[in-house]
Motif scaffolding. Structure first.
Motif, PDB file in Angstrom:
ATOM      1  N   ILE A  90       0.980  -1.432   0.086  1.00 36.39           N
ATOM      2  CA  ILE A  90      -0.022  -0.143   0.102  1.00 36.39           C
ATOM      3  C   ILE A  90       1.076   1.301   0.084  1.00 36.39           C
ATOM      4  O   ILE A  90       1.762   1.248   0.782  1.00 36.39           O
ATOM      5  N   GLY A  91       0.593   2.209  -1.038  1.00 41.07           N
ATOM      6  CA  GLY A  91       1.247   3.510  -1.009  1.00 41.07           C
ATOM      7  C   GLY A  91       0.934   4.151   0.155  1.00 41.07           C
ATOM      8  O   GLY A  91       0.045   4.279   0.862  1.00 41.07           O
ATOM      9  N   TYR A  92       1.681   5.435   0.394  1.00 41.29           N
ATOM     10  CA  TYR A  92       1.604   6.281   1.577  1.00 41.29           C
ATOM     11  C   TYR A  92       0.448   7.034   1.428  1.00 41.29           C
ATOM     12  O   TYR A  92      -0.236   7.191   2.596  1.00 41.29           O
ATOM     13  N   ALA A  93       0.004   7.541   0.280  1.00 44.42           N
ATOM     14  CA  ALA A  93      -1.238   8.401   0.141  1.00 44.42           C
ATOM     15  C   ALA A  93      -2.470   7.593   0.299  1.00 44.42           C
ATOM     16  O   ALA A  93      -3.120   8.003   1.100  1.00 44.42           O
ATOM     17  N   LEU A 138      -6.745   8.005   8.074  1.00 43.68           N
ATOM     18  CA  LEU A 138      -7.094   9.137   8.342  1.00 43.68           C
ATOM     19  C   LEU A 138      -8.280  10.133   7.812  1.00 43.68           C
ATOM     20  O   LEU A 138      -8.629  11.148   8.175  1.00 43.68           O
ATOM     21  N   GLY A 139      -8.560   9.552   6.666  1.00 48.78           N
ATOM     22  CA  GLY A 139      -9.563  10.138   5.715  1.00 48.78           C
ATOM     23  C   GLY A 139      -9.040  11.526   4.954  1.00 48.78           C
ATOM     24  O   GLY A 139      -9.756  12.471   4.812  1.00 48.78           O
ATOM     25  N   ILE A 140      -7.635  11.689   4.879  1.00 46.49           N
ATOM     26  CA  ILE A 140      -6.926  12.813   4.532  1.00 46.49           C
ATOM     27  C   ILE A 140      -6.616  12.479   3.118  1.00 46.49           C
ATOM     28  O   ILE A 140      -5.828  11.427   2.778  1.00 46.49           O
ATOM     29  N   HIS A 141      -6.865  13.485   2.213  1.00 45.21           N
ATOM     30  CA  HIS A 141      -6.228  13.405   0.937  1.00 45.21           C
ATOM     31  C   HIS A 141      -4.844  13.880   0.808  1.00 45.21           C
ATOM     32  O   HIS A 141      -4.643  15.151   1.081  1.00 45.21           O
ATOM     33  N   VAL A 142      -3.747  13.215   0.287  1.00 47.26           N
ATOM     34  CA  VAL A 142      -2.524  13.779   0.543  1.00 47.26           C
ATOM     35  C   VAL A 142      -2.226  14.349  -0.952  1.00 47.26           C
ATOM     36  O   VAL A 142      -2.528  13.644  -2.130  1.00 47.26           O
ATOM     37  N   ASP A 143      -1.953  15.727  -1.120  1.00 43.81           N
ATOM     38  CA  ASP A 143      -1.495  16.391  -2.294  1.00 43.81           C
ATOM     39  C   ASP A 143      -0.196  15.696  -2.778  1.00 43.81           C
ATOM     40  O   ASP A 143       1.017  16.332  -2.142  1.00 43.81           O
ATOM     41  N   LYS A 144      -0.118  14.976  -3.803  1.00 42.33           N
ATOM     42  CA  LYS A 144       1.217  14.546  -4.076  1.00 42.33           C
ATOM     43  C   LYS A 144       1.994  15.485  -5.195  1.00 42.33           C
ATOM     44  O   LYS A 144       2.988  14.849  -5.975  1.00 42.33           O
ATOM     45  N   GLY A 145       1.570  16.572  -5.471  1.00 42.94           N
ATOM     46  CA  GLY A 145       2.172  17.548  -6.555  1.00 42.94           C
ATOM     47  C   GLY A 145       3.353  17.564  -6.134  1.00 42.94           C
ATOM     48  O   GLY A 145       4.472  17.868  -7.463  1.00 42.94           O
ATOM     49  N   ALA A 146       4.215  17.679  -4.921  1.00 45.04           N
ATOM     50  CA  ALA A 146       5.618  17.946  -4.876  1.00 45.04           C
ATOM     51  C   ALA A 146       6.442  16.493  -4.915  1.00 45.04           C
ATOM     52  O   ALA A 146       7.553  16.983  -4.513  1.00 45.04           O
ATOM     53  N   THR A 169       9.594  16.552  -7.056  1.00 45.16           N
ATOM     54  CA  THR A 169      10.130  17.610  -7.085  1.00 45.16           C
ATOM     55  C   THR A 169      11.831  17.464  -7.232  1.00 45.16           C
ATOM     56  O   THR A 169      12.362  16.501  -6.843  1.00 45.16           O
ATOM     57  N   ASP A 170      12.482  18.284  -7.566  1.00 46.20           N
ATOM     58  CA  ASP A 170      14.013  17.979  -7.604  1.00 46.20           C
ATOM     59  C   ASP A 170      14.454  18.516  -6.070  1.00 46.20           C
ATOM     60  O   ASP A 170      14.583  19.881  -5.783  1.00 46.20           O
ATOM     61  N   TRP A 171      14.739  17.549  -5.000  1.00 47.15           N
ATOM     62  CA  TRP A 171      14.897  17.952  -3.844  1.00 47.15           C
ATOM     63  C   TRP A 171      16.221  18.491  -3.502  1.00 47.15           C
ATOM     64  O   TRP A 171      16.526  18.825  -2.416  1.00 47.15           O
ATOM     65  N   SER A 172      17.185  18.584  -4.574  1.00 42.95           N
ATOM     66  CA  SER A 172      18.544  18.979  -4.411  1.00 42.95           C
ATOM     67  C   SER A 172      18.486  20.482  -4.880  1.00 42.95           C
ATOM     68  O   SER A 172      19.687  21.047  -4.262  1.00 42.95           O
ATOM     69  N   ARG A 173      17.605  21.037  -5.217  1.00 39.45           N
ATOM     70  CA  ARG A 173      17.682  22.642  -5.569  1.00 39.45           C
ATOM     71  C   ARG A 173      17.385  23.060  -4.327  1.00 39.45           C
ATOM     72  O   ARG A 173      16.630  22.959  -3.256  1.00 39.45           O
ATOM     73  N   ARG A 174      18.168  24.413  -4.041  1.00 43.58           N
ATOM     74  CA  ARG A 174      17.843  25.217  -3.114  1.00 43.58           C
ATOM     75  C   ARG A 174      17.711  26.693  -3.737  1.00 43.58           C
ATOM     76  O   ARG A 174      18.148  27.128  -4.610  1.00 43.58           O
ATOM     77  N   PRO A 175      16.787  27.371  -2.734  1.00 44.35           N
ATOM     78  CA  PRO A 175      15.940  27.046  -1.574  1.00 44.35           C
ATOM     79  C   PRO A 175      14.642  26.153  -2.013  1.00 44.35           C
ATOM     80  O   PRO A 175      14.123  26.285  -2.964  1.00 44.35           O
ATOM     81  N   LEU A 176      14.304  25.408  -0.891  1.00 37.91           N
ATOM     82  CA  LEU A 176      13.344  24.747  -0.881  1.00 37.91           C
ATOM     83  C   LEU A 176      12.062  25.766  -0.804  1.00 37.91           C
ATOM     84  O   LEU A 176      12.228  26.421   0.400  1.00 37.91           O
ATOM     85  N   ASP A 177      11.027  25.791  -1.387  1.00 35.88           N
ATOM     86  CA  ASP A 177       9.708  26.696  -0.911  1.00 35.88           C
ATOM     87  C   ASP A 177       8.810  25.836   0.240  1.00 35.88           C
ATOM     88  O   ASP A 177       9.069  24.731   0.555  1.00 35.88           O
ATOM     89  N   ASP A 178       7.907  26.794   0.664  1.00 34.70           N
ATOM     90  CA  ASP A 178       7.017  26.231   1.726  1.00 34.70           C
ATOM     91  C   ASP A 178       6.222  25.000   1.358  1.00 34.70           C
ATOM     92  O   ASP A 178       5.871  24.128   2.163  1.00 34.70           O
ATOM     93  N   ARG A 179       5.780  25.080   0.176  1.00 34.50           N
ATOM     94  CA  ARG A 179       5.116  23.917  -0.467  1.00 34.50           C
ATOM     95  C   ARG A 179       5.708  22.561  -0.413  1.00 34.50           C
ATOM     96  O   ARG A 179       5.151  21.502   0.042  1.00 34.50           O
ATOM     97  N   GLN A 180       6.939  22.814  -0.678  1.00 34.88           N
ATOM     98  CA  GLN A 180       7.769  21.378  -0.676  1.00 34.88           C
ATOM     99  C   GLN A 180       8.138  20.991   0.731  1.00 34.88           C
ATOM    100  O   GLN A 180       7.883  19.661   1.133  1.00 34.88           O
ATOM    101  N   ILE A 181       8.334  22.026   1.693  1.00 27.91           N
ATOM    102  CA  ILE A 181       8.562  21.526   2.842  1.00 27.91           C
ATOM    103  C   ILE A 181       7.326  21.022   3.725  1.00 27.91           C
ATOM    104  O   ILE A 181       7.226  20.112   4.449  1.00 27.91           O
ATOM    105  N   ASP A 182       6.031  21.708   3.320  1.00 26.43           N
ATOM    106  CA  ASP A 182       5.050  21.132   4.131  1.00 26.43           C
ATOM    107  C   ASP A 182       4.668  19.761   3.482  1.00 26.43           C
ATOM    108  O   ASP A 182       4.168  19.007   4.353  1.00 26.43           O
ATOM    109  N   TYR A 183       4.733  19.660   2.345  1.00 23.94           N
ATOM    110  CA  TYR A 183       4.464  18.310   1.687  1.00 23.94           C
ATOM    111  C   TYR A 183       5.656  17.161   2.535  1.00 23.94           C
ATOM    112  O   TYR A 183       4.934  16.190   2.862  1.00 23.94           O
TER     113      TYR A 183
END
Length: 401
Positions: free
Chosen positions: A119-122, A129-137, A140-154
């Motif tokens: 079973i996948g994480y989402a 939990l009945g929560i839909h996970v936004d898999k948009g991020a 992403t290229d996690w090596s690029r800096r700076p990371l934006d808030d959306r990436q960190i929240d995800y």
């Protein structure tokens, strides 16, 4: 739950780890890149418990991960919770030579609770939990800096949701008396043997070109050489030489280095460059594969036979029935190769003949092989039925004739 800003300094990381060290459990996840390197590049680590969570930037200039790695690998009082944590554990092993312990994987636990085999994480988050996970991020290229808030929240969401799911999952395992079923599986996940790469054995992962000892000896030598080259240069194995090219060279070795310029899958430069010279030296020194290293023949070969293959298919059907009855993913109970070994007459070293697997499935599997069980349709459903002694004797007589 308190969510901390992105941790980029050793001081703030040490303080976080000191607090987490008093927890009963911590949830852990990583973000990494491995498309262009041999070793995965660790780009972000997320940790949390039921009170706080944070993302840690291992690429920050002013950070030392020692406190975190010690917490993960040396603190036996804190349970480390992952989801599908094999790659996360591999990264930690590469950095420390040790694995997190004790460990709990929610993907494995989900199998014992009747959810899908992988079973996948989402889907796990949505089901518990009945929560839909936004898999948009996710990609992403996690090596690029700076990371934006959306990436960190995800990223942090991966551990905050696990902090809610794990206690519920643990309670369900206790209610169903299935917690002990998972001990062996978790120990396997934490075993360093899973992550140590031995250049002497990596050839077994390559599709074998037949069973010729000379060919396999060359393949073993080439695979070990490629592994060392890839590690030294920190490049993916396929960037050195692809599996199919390596297998072809093992089967049809060039007589001299200039012949490498005509090998499909190699650039023309190999006919006179240093790496081509090193490979030719490996080929020249390769001997035949020793008899005790020869791969075993497939289970559906002479060891199993046509009748044995039919028995193996019946065992797989039995496994489907039993996994449905006890609401457990069939893969957690038994894998296909184990069923084929049982059908071929093996009895030693089979995990289905030990512990809870024997109680829940292995005992019936043995009875089926020995003609004491049969299948029947009951109320429109396929079920197992136990034969009486007369029927058993009739089956045994027919098998003997």
């Amino acid at each position: 739950m308190k969510i901390h800003p992105l941790i980029t300094t050793t001081e703030s990381l040490v303080q976080l780890c000191e607090r987490l060290a008093s927890s009963d459990f911590i949830t852990v996840d990583t973000e990494f890149m491995r498309e262009s390197t041999y070793y995965p590049l660790l780009c972000l680590v997320q940790v949390g418990n039921d009170k706080e969570a944070a993302a840690i930037d291992p690429l920050a200039d002013d950070i030392d991960l020692t406190a975190l790695l010690d917490l993960l690998t040396d603190n036996e009082d804190v349970l480390k919770v992952f989801h599908a944590g094999g790659q996360d554990v591999e990264i930690i092993y590469n950095l420390t030579g040790k694995t997190p312990h004790p460990i709990f994987d929610t993907q494995i636990a989900a199998m014992a609770l009747g959810q899908s085999e992988q079973i996948g994480y989402a889907n796990l988050v949505e089901s518990w939990l009945g929560i839909h996970v936004d898999k948009g991020a996710r990609f992403t290229d996690w090596s690029r800096r700076p990371l934006d808030d959306r990436q960190i929240d995800y990223a942090i969401g991966d551990v905050t949701h696990l902090s809610e799911i794990f206690p519920r999952m643990l309670q369900k395992l206790q209610e169903t008396d299935r917690g002990l079923w998972l001990n062996t599986e978790m120990e396997k996940l934490a075993s360093p043997d899973n992550y140590a790469v031995d250049p002497e054995t990596v050839w077994r992962r390559v599709k074998s070109p037949g069973r010729n000892p000379q060919v396999l000896g060359r393949l073993k030598a080439l695979a070990g050489w490629r592994e060392n080259e890839a590690q030294e240069k920190n490049l993916p194995r396929g960037r050195i030489i692809k599996d199919e090219t390596m297998a072809d060279i093992a089967a049809h070795p060039p007589k001299k280095q200039t012949d490498l310029g005509r090998v499909r899958g190699l650039s023309a430069a190999w006919k006179n460059n240093d790496i081509g010279g090193r490979m030719m030296q490996v080929l020249e020194q390769a001997g035949p594969l020793p008899a005790d290293e020869m791969p075993k023949r497939g289970r559906r070969g002479p060891g199993l036979g046509k009748e044995g293959a039919l028995v193996a298919d019946l065992l797989k059907l039995l496994l489907k029935i039993r996994s449905r009855e006890i609401d457990v993913a069939s893969r957690l109970i038994a894998k296909a190769d184990v069923l084929e070994r049982l059908a071929a007459g093996e009895r030693e070293g089979l995990d289905i003949l030990e512990g809870w697997r024997f109680e829940q499935f292995g005992s019936d599997a043995l009875d089926l092989v020995e003609g004491k069980l049969a299948f029947a349709i009951v109320d429109g459903k396929l079920k197992m039925t136990r034969l009486d002694s007369a029927n058993e004797q009739q089956i045994q007589d027919s098998m003997a004739s």
